[in-house]
Design a protein around this motif. Structure first.
Motif, PDB file in Angstrom:
ATOM      1  N   MET A   1       0.852  -1.194   0.000  1.00  0.00           N
ATOM      2  CA  MET A   1       0.000   0.000   0.000  1.00  0.00           C
ATOM      3  C   MET A   1       0.886   1.242   0.000  1.00  0.00           C
ATOM      4  O   MET A   1       1.767   1.392   0.842  1.00  0.00           O
ATOM      5  N   ARG A   2       0.641   2.126  -0.948  1.00  0.00           N
ATOM      6  CA  ARG A   2       1.374   3.395  -1.045  1.00  0.00           C
ATOM      7  C   ARG A   2       0.420   4.546  -0.719  1.00  0.00           C
ATOM      8  O   ARG A   2      -0.573   4.740  -1.429  1.00  0.00           O
ATOM      9  N   ILE A   3       0.733   5.287   0.320  1.00  0.00           N
ATOM     10  CA  ILE A   3      -0.128   6.383   0.759  1.00  0.00           C
ATOM     11  C   ILE A   3       0.669   7.678   0.734  1.00  0.00           C
ATOM     12  O   ILE A   3       1.698   7.796   1.421  1.00  0.00           O
ATOM     13  N   ALA A   4       0.222   8.642  -0.046  1.00  0.00           N
ATOM     14  CA  ALA A   4       0.854   9.958  -0.080  1.00  0.00           C
ATOM     15  C   ALA A   4       0.139  10.889   0.890  1.00  0.00           C
ATOM     16  O   ALA A   4      -1.091  10.891   0.968  1.00  0.00           O
ATOM     17  N   ILE A   5       0.918  11.656   1.618  1.00  0.00           N
ATOM     18  CA  ILE A   5       0.375  12.706   2.481  1.00  0.00           C
ATOM     19  C   ILE A   5       0.742  14.032   1.822  1.00  0.00           C
ATOM     20  O   ILE A   5       1.924  14.355   1.682  1.00  0.00           O
ATOM     21  N   ALA A   6      -0.247  14.787   1.393  1.00  0.00           N
ATOM     22  CA  ALA A   6       0.001  15.995   0.615  1.00  0.00           C
ATOM     23  C   ALA A   6      -0.826  17.148   1.159  1.00  0.00           C
ATOM     24  O   ALA A   6      -1.694  16.967   2.026  1.00  0.00           O
ATOM     25  N   SER A   7      -0.567  18.337   0.640  1.00  0.00           N
ATOM     26  CA  SER A   7      -1.330  19.518   1.034  1.00  0.00           C
ATOM     27  C   SER A   7      -1.183  20.574  -0.046  1.00  0.00           C
ATOM     28  O   SER A   7      -0.159  20.638  -0.731  1.00  0.00           O
ATOM     29  N   GLY A   8      -2.196  21.406  -0.177  1.00  0.00           N
ATOM     30  CA  GLY A   8      -2.138  22.462  -1.167  1.00  0.00           C
ATOM     31  C   GLY A   8      -1.219  23.601  -0.768  1.00  0.00           C
ATOM     32  O   GLY A   8      -0.810  24.390  -1.612  1.00  0.00           O
ATOM     33  N   LYS A   9      -0.891  23.699   0.516  1.00  0.00           N
ATOM     34  CA  LYS A   9      -0.006  24.758   1.001  1.00  0.00           C
ATOM     35  C   LYS A   9       0.867  24.226   2.121  1.00  0.00           C
ATOM     36  O   LYS A   9       0.582  23.168   2.698  1.00  0.00           O
ATOM     37  N   GLY A  10       1.914  24.937   2.421  1.00  0.00           N
ATOM     38  CA  GLY A  10       2.788  24.538   3.509  1.00  0.00           C
ATOM     39  C   GLY A  10       2.214  24.908   4.865  1.00  0.00           C
ATOM     40  O   GLY A  10       1.352  25.777   4.983  1.00  0.00           O
ATOM     41  N   GLY A  11       2.672  24.225   5.896  1.00  0.00           N
ATOM     42  CA  GLY A  11       2.307  24.575   7.259  1.00  0.00           C
ATOM     43  C   GLY A  11       0.984  24.034   7.737  1.00  0.00           C
ATOM     44  O   GLY A  11       0.497  24.439   8.798  1.00  0.00           O
ATOM     45  N   THR A  12       0.388  23.090   7.002  1.00  0.00           N
ATOM     46  CA  THR A  12      -0.909  22.560   7.417  1.00  0.00           C
ATOM     47  C   THR A  12      -0.793  21.399   8.398  1.00  0.00           C
ATOM     48  O   THR A  12      -1.776  21.017   9.028  1.00  0.00           O
ATOM     49  N   GLY A  13       0.396  20.788   8.500  1.00  0.00           N
ATOM     50  CA  GLY A  13       0.565  19.631   9.377  1.00  0.00           C
ATOM     51  C   GLY A  13       0.775  18.337   8.610  1.00  0.00           C
ATOM     52  O   GLY A  13       0.574  17.251   9.150  1.00  0.00           O
ATOM     53  N   LYS A  14       1.194  18.456   7.370  1.00  0.00           N
ATOM     54  CA  LYS A  14       1.395  17.294   6.513  1.00  0.00           C
ATOM     55  C   LYS A  14       2.428  16.335   7.099  1.00  0.00           C
ATOM     56  O   LYS A  14       2.190  15.119   7.189  1.00  0.00           O
ATOM     57  N   THR A  15       3.567  16.856   7.515  1.00  0.00           N
ATOM     58  CA  THR A  15       4.611  16.009   8.096  1.00  0.00           C
ATOM     59  C   THR A  15       4.154  15.416   9.419  1.00  0.00           C
ATOM     60  O   THR A  15       4.457  14.258   9.740  1.00  0.00           O
ATOM     61  N   THR A  16       3.406  16.176  10.194  1.00  0.00           N
ATOM     62  CA  THR A  16       2.858  15.664  11.451  1.00  0.00           C
ATOM     63  C   THR A  16       2.000  14.430  11.203  1.00  0.00           C
ATOM     64  O   THR A  16       2.127  13.414  11.901  1.00  0.00           O
ATOM     65  N   VAL A  17       1.140  14.499  10.203  1.00  0.00           N
ATOM     66  CA  VAL A  17       0.277  13.359   9.884  1.00  0.00           C
ATOM     67  C   VAL A  17       1.107  12.184   9.386  1.00  0.00           C
ATOM     68  O   VAL A  17       0.889  11.028   9.796  1.00  0.00           O
ATOM     69  N   ALA A  18       2.082  12.434   8.509  1.00  0.00           N
ATOM     70  CA  ALA A  18       2.894  11.353   7.950  1.00  0.00           C
ATOM     71  C   ALA A  18       3.666  10.616   9.035  1.00  0.00           C
ATOM     72  O   ALA A  18       3.675   9.380   9.090  1.00  0.00           O
ATOM     73  N   VAL A  19       4.315  11.362   9.921  1.00  0.00           N
ATOM     74  CA  VAL A  19       5.142  10.753  10.965  1.00  0.00           C
ATOM     75  C   VAL A  19       4.272   9.992  11.968  1.00  0.00           C
ATOM     76  O   VAL A  19       4.584   8.845  12.338  1.00  0.00           O
ATOM     77  N   ASN A  20       3.189  10.600  12.408  1.00  0.00           N
ATOM     78  CA  ASN A  20       2.339   9.939  13.401  1.00  0.00           C
ATOM     79  C   ASN A  20       1.644   8.703  12.824  1.00  0.00           C
ATOM     80  O   ASN A  20       1.477   7.702  13.526  1.00  0.00           O
ATOM     81  N   LEU A  21       1.272   8.751  11.552  1.00  0.00           N
ATOM     82  CA  LEU A  21       0.672   7.580  10.919  1.00  0.00           C
ATOM     83  C   LEU A  21       1.685   6.445  10.851  1.00  0.00           C
ATOM     84  O   LEU A  21       1.356   5.292  11.165  1.00  0.00           O
ATOM     85  N   ALA A  22       2.920   6.746  10.468  1.00  0.00           N
ATOM     86  CA  ALA A  22       3.954   5.708  10.384  1.00  0.00           C
ATOM     87  C   ALA A  22       4.204   5.074  11.745  1.00  0.00           C
ATOM     88  O   ALA A  22       4.299   3.848  11.869  1.00  0.00           O
ATOM     89  N   LEU A  23       4.293   5.895  12.775  1.00  0.00           N
ATOM     90  CA  LEU A  23       4.556   5.368  14.116  1.00  0.00           C
ATOM     91  C   LEU A  23       3.362   4.574  14.634  1.00  0.00           C
ATOM     92  O   LEU A  23       3.538   3.562  15.329  1.00  0.00           O
ATOM     93  N   ALA A  24       2.152   5.025  14.325  1.00  0.00           N
ATOM     94  CA  ALA A  24       0.952   4.316  14.785  1.00  0.00           C
ATOM     95  C   ALA A  24       0.853   2.938  14.140  1.00  0.00           C
ATOM     96  O   ALA A  24       0.451   1.966  14.784  1.00  0.00           O
ATOM     97  N   LEU A  25       1.238   2.844  12.861  1.00  0.00           N
ATOM     98  CA  LEU A  25       1.151   1.568  12.164  1.00  0.00           C
ATOM     99  C   LEU A  25       2.313   0.649  12.513  1.00  0.00           C
ATOM    100  O   LEU A  25       2.140  -0.556  12.713  1.00  0.00           O
ATOM    101  N   GLY A  26       3.531   1.222  12.590  1.00  0.00           N
ATOM    102  CA  GLY A  26       4.712   0.374  12.756  1.00  0.00           C
ATOM    103  C   GLY A  26       4.895  -0.485  11.519  1.00  0.00           C
ATOM    104  O   GLY A  26       4.041  -0.560  10.645  1.00  0.00           O
ATOM    105  N   SER A  27       6.048  -1.138  11.424  1.00  0.00           N
ATOM    106  CA  SER A  27       6.336  -2.000  10.268  1.00  0.00           C
ATOM    107  C   SER A  27       5.993  -1.286   8.966  1.00  0.00           C
ATOM    108  O   SER A  27       5.266  -1.807   8.113  1.00  0.00           O
TER     109      SER A  27
END
Length: 284
Positions: A1-27
């Protein structure tokens, strides 16, 4: 499964969502494709090791063979070659490495050389079983897409790959999300957030990628984003509140799923919703 985390502008929390999703899933894999300013590892603190340079080709002119016909300059759509009355000038940073100039040269005066425009690094956290790949574009280099494409060659399709895309809707974003199974668009409940969300939605629709929205800092601003999603039948996958505890953790560089385990469950639930959407073909 390939999931992109994107946003139309900077500063919305895109990296926050990407990092927390990765840690929540693990592996999972996490690929930081925001190569002009990668910052996932600010929240992860992995020890990164260089994997490879990102090389791009550019033309070299053999002046002894060149007859100044100008065909190389005529074919170049990026103005990387200028044919002057007494010489040919090459601008390597404008070159996209297509090789067209060498193909049309009737005198065999053009060869291709390579130069580095960035690098790929890798880090692993065994406790969460997270593999991080980070691309970094060299300072002053104008083209991020070649770094992103080479970075994505490290995707392992036997696991979950989470792509932290650059902000906006330009070429680097398209290079990041084009081959994804699903795109999560992160926005904020403000007029600016809504304006740029509309642009991002147009891009993913054009690419034919199923998508949903995460509203970050929910509770600030207005309900314009939620109304838009409702009118367009866009699923709102998650609402992250405007919360002091989350903000304090962010300011310390701590992913909030580490300190607030209930959010780990919410991110895993969001992932299950994404899997269901992809498997059913809904939202394409």
């Amino acid at each position: 499964m390939r999931i992109a985390i994107a946003s139309g502008k900077g500063g919305t929390g895109k990296t926050t969502v990407a990092v927390n999703l990765a840690l929540a899933l693990g592996s999972a894999q996490l690929l930081d494709c925001d190569v002009e300013e990668p910052n996932c590892n600010l929240f992860l603190g992995f020890g990164l090791e260089k994997q490879e340079d990102v090389l791009i080709s550019f033309p070299e002119i053999d002046k002894d063979k060149c007859t100044l016909c100008g065909r190389c300059a005529d074919i170049c759509q990026f103005n990387a070659i200028a044919a002057l009355p007494k010489s040919v000038m090459v601008f390597p940073k404008l070159c996209h490495g297509c090789g067209g100039c060498s193909l049309v040269c009737p005198d065999g005066a053009i060869s291709e050389a390579a130069r580095s425009i960035g690098m790929i690094e890798r880090g692993i956290d065994e406790s969460f079983n997270i593999e991080l790949f980070q691309g970094t574009l060299d300072i002053s280099e104008p083209m991020a897409s070649p770094v992103i494409r080479q970075l994505q060659e490290h995707i392992d399709d036997s696991t979950v790959a989470i792509i932290d895309s650059p902000p906006g809707t330009a070429c680097p974003v398209i290079a990041s999300v084009a081959e994804m199974d699903y795109c999560v668009l992160v926005t904020e409940p403000t007029p600016f957030g809504l304006n740029d969300l509309v642009l991002a939605v147009a891009v993913v629709k054009q690419l034919g990628i199923p998508f949903g929205v995460v509203i970050n800092r929910h509770g600030v601003g207005d309900d314009g984003v939620e109304q838009y999603c409702q009118n367009e039948a866009i699923p709102v996958l998650m609402k992250i509140p405007f919360d002091r505890d989350i903000a304090v953790l962010y300011s310390k560089g701590t992913p909030f799923v580490k300190q607030m385990p209930e959010w780990g469950s919410k991110f895993r639930e969001m992932y299950r919703d994404i899997c269901e959407c992809v498997s059913s073909g809904v939202g394409v």
